[in-house]
Design a protein around this motif. Structure first.
Motif, PDB file in Angstrom:
ATOM      1  N   ASP A  77       0.824  -1.207   0.000  1.00 28.20           N
ATOM      2  CA  ASP A  77       0.000   0.000   0.000  1.00 28.20           C
ATOM      3  C   ASP A  77       0.863   1.264   0.000  1.00 28.20           C
ATOM      4  N   LYS A  85      -8.272   4.969  -5.649  1.00 28.51           N
ATOM      5  CA  LYS A  85      -6.991   4.784  -4.950  1.00 28.51           C
ATOM      6  C   LYS A  85      -6.524   6.083  -4.305  1.00 28.51           C
ATOM      7  N   TYR A 101      -5.798   6.373  -0.291  1.00 31.17           N
ATOM      8  CA  TYR A 101      -4.502   6.760   0.270  1.00 31.17           C
ATOM      9  C   TYR A 101      -4.464   8.213   0.734  1.00 31.17           C
TER      10      TYR A 101
END
Length: 102
Positions: free
Chosen positions: A48, A83, A87
């Motif tokens: 990640d 995404k 994040y």
């Protein structure tokens, strides 16, 4: 960085070329990297962190153009946006400096 010229006051970033200021913004983002250490944590955590770094670096390099970033990374634009939200990646707003009147 400010430079004092004799008798005219301070000269600011607004007098620098866009090439220099764009490069310094990229360097600033790279220097303020708050991502996790890639040598510790679980495999999922490391992946990640690496993925977030790659996405952020690509966004900065392509001046936050999501379509070009998604294309370069082999993602759909919707997938890239998901995404980015996952994040916590947001565009850094750069304020335009005010000109100093002499």
């Amino acid at each position: 960085m400010l430079v004092k010229a004799s008798g005219t006051g301070l000269l600011g970033i607004d007098l620098m070329s866009r090439t220099i200021t764009a490069t310094s913004q990229i360097d600033q983002v790279a220097a303020t990297d708050n991502s996790a250490d890639l040598t510790t944590g679980t495999l999922r955590d490391r992946i990640d962190a690496l993925e977030a770094n790659i996405i952020r670096d690509t966004l900065v390099r392509l001046h936050w153009n999501k379509s070009r970033t998604a294309d370069e990374l082999g993602l759909s634009r919707v997938g890239l946006r998901a995404k980015m939200e996952r994040y916590g990646l947001e565009k850094i707003l750069v304020l335009k400096p005010k000109r100093i009147q002499a």
